[in-house]
Enzyme design. Structure first.
Site, PDB file in Angstrom:
ATOM      1  N   LYS A   1     -23.610 -13.666 -12.671  1.00 52.04           N
ATOM      2  CA  LYS A   1     -23.953 -13.169 -14.009  1.00 52.04           C
ATOM      3  C   LYS A   1     -25.457 -13.272 -14.246  1.00 52.04           C
ATOM      4  CE  LYS A   1     -19.349 -14.294 -15.660  1.00 52.04           C
ATOM      5  NZ  LYS A   1     -18.461 -15.286 -16.279  1.00 52.04           N
TER       6      LYS A   1
ATOM      7  N   GLN B   1     -18.613 -21.044 -19.402  1.00 54.67           N
ATOM      8  CA  GLN B   1     -17.769 -20.715 -18.246  1.00 54.67           C
ATOM      9  C   GLN B   1     -16.524 -21.600 -18.221  1.00 54.67           C
ATOM     10  OE1 GLN B   1     -18.413 -18.112 -15.978  1.00 54.67           O
ATOM     11  NE2 GLN B   1     -16.374 -18.582 -15.226  1.00 54.67           N
TER      12      GLN B   1
ATOM     13  N   ASP C   1     -18.123 -12.939 -24.505  1.00 58.44           N
ATOM     14  CA  ASP C   1     -16.912 -13.021 -23.682  1.00 58.44           C
ATOM     15  C   ASP C   1     -15.701 -12.494 -24.457  1.00 58.44           C
ATOM     16  OD1 ASP C   1     -16.924 -13.730 -21.035  1.00 58.44           O
ATOM     17  OD2 ASP C   1     -16.998 -15.892 -21.395  1.00 58.44           O
TER      18      ASP C   1
END
Ligand code: NAP
Length: 297
Positions: free
Chosen positions: A58, A102, A125
């Site tokens: 990412k 994450q 997200d």
């Protein structure tokens, strides 16, 4: 004897690099106009190998297209309170437009609490309940990256979805559930008749053999086999399992939830693993970050 169809690969690697090129052009334009460069931050807790790989990918993707990126790493021993304090700090940091925590997190940290602590306008997200609710109601929001990536792939390959039977295997909050909502919505891609299968489904094959589109997201390597699908099916393989492989430099290879060769032989369209849904997930996260930056300016 059954005729073998020639399948077309839904190339996530190529499609995601097209999206990244489009984003890089946008960033250039923003720079020329003196606007705010999109800035994505990631929080990584612990030293899980897969999480490390995803976060690095990412960050690298951000650099490639000209986004700013920040990575905050913490030892697995960080307390929930400390993590929540960092999230609060990032919520209030106007120099960044979006951030992700994450997953998975260590057992002593409540993932739900963490998800809900992220400010919805920075939740690129798309995991916050407010954003999931908006997605379900078809309101502007951040659709979570993996489902958004799959929708992009279907759209960019002009896959017909209207009136099709779609089976989603898996009902997780980050993949299966949003996918089933998106495929049923009154839009393109969408307008499918959706069936959701999960671990309590009695006979998955009964449903998959009637499906025009199958989205497989259960995390069980090579679960979907040729006898479970009909000719001409479109198959989206979300699964990623690491299988030990001494012949690889990394010591493992990635395997999807679909027995690729035999299912591909009966498919019209199919995603490979790796190179299918995975790269699209990253591209979608970047698209969400650009949207967040535009909304903030
Ligand atoms: P998850 O949270 O473990 O959910 C798995 C789902 O599959 C659950 O709904 C479960 O049913 C169902 N399931 C498990 N075993 C089953 C079986 N034998 N038959 C039918 N259903 C079964 O997993 P996830 O987070 O959705 O991830 C799924 C896979 O996608 C994993 O391999 C993950 O690594 C991968 N993934 C890939 C990406 C990407 O970017 N490519 C992103 C996210 C996830 P119950 O609800 O009844 O337990």
């Amino acid at each position: 004897m059954e005729m073998e169809t020639t399948y077309q690969l839904l190339d996530g690697k190529k499609t995601s690099s097209n999206i990244k090129e489009e984003l890089a052009i946008e960033v250039k334009k923003i720079k020329e106009e003196g606007g705010q460069i999109p800035h994505l931050a990631a929080i990584l807790v612990g030293d899980d190998g897969a999480s490390e790989t995803y976060v690095n990918a990412k960050v690298k993707a951000c650099e490639l297209i000209g986004f700013k990126s920040s990575l905050f790493r913490y030892d697995a021993s960080i307390s929930e309170l400390e993590l929540l304090a960092k999230i609060e700090e990032l919520n209030n940091d106007s120099s960044l437009h979006g951030f992700i925590v994450q997953l998975p997190l260590p057992d002593h940290i409540d993932e739900q609490k963490v998800t809900e602590a992220v400010a919805p306008e920075k939740d690129v997200d798309g995991f916050h309940p407010e954003n999931v609710g908006k997605m379900a109601l078809d309101l502007p929001t951040f659709v979570s990256a993996t489902p958004y990536g799959i929708m992009q792939l279907l759209e960019r390959y002009n896959i017909e979805t209207e009136g099709k039977n779609c089976v989603v295997i898996g009902r997780s909050h980050i993949v299966g559930l949003p996918m089933s909502i998106l495929m049923a919505k009154k839009a393109y891609p969408g307008n499918c008749t959706v069936t959701v299968c999960h671990s309590r489904t009695k006979d998955i094959k009964e449903f998959t053999t009637k499906a025009d589109i199958i989205i497989v997201a259960l995390g069980s390597s090579e679960f979907l086999t040729a006898d479970m699908v009909k000719e001409g099916v479109t198959v989206i393989d979300v699964g990623i399992t690491r299988i030990k492989d001494e012949s690889k430099k990394s010591g493992y290879r990635l395997v999807g939830d679909v027995k690729f060769d035999e299912v591909a032989a009966k498919s019209s369209y199919i995603t490979p693993v790796p190179g299918g849904v995975g790269p699209m997930t990253i591209a979608s996260l970047l698209m969400n970050t650009l949207t967040a930056a535009k909304r903030a300016s």
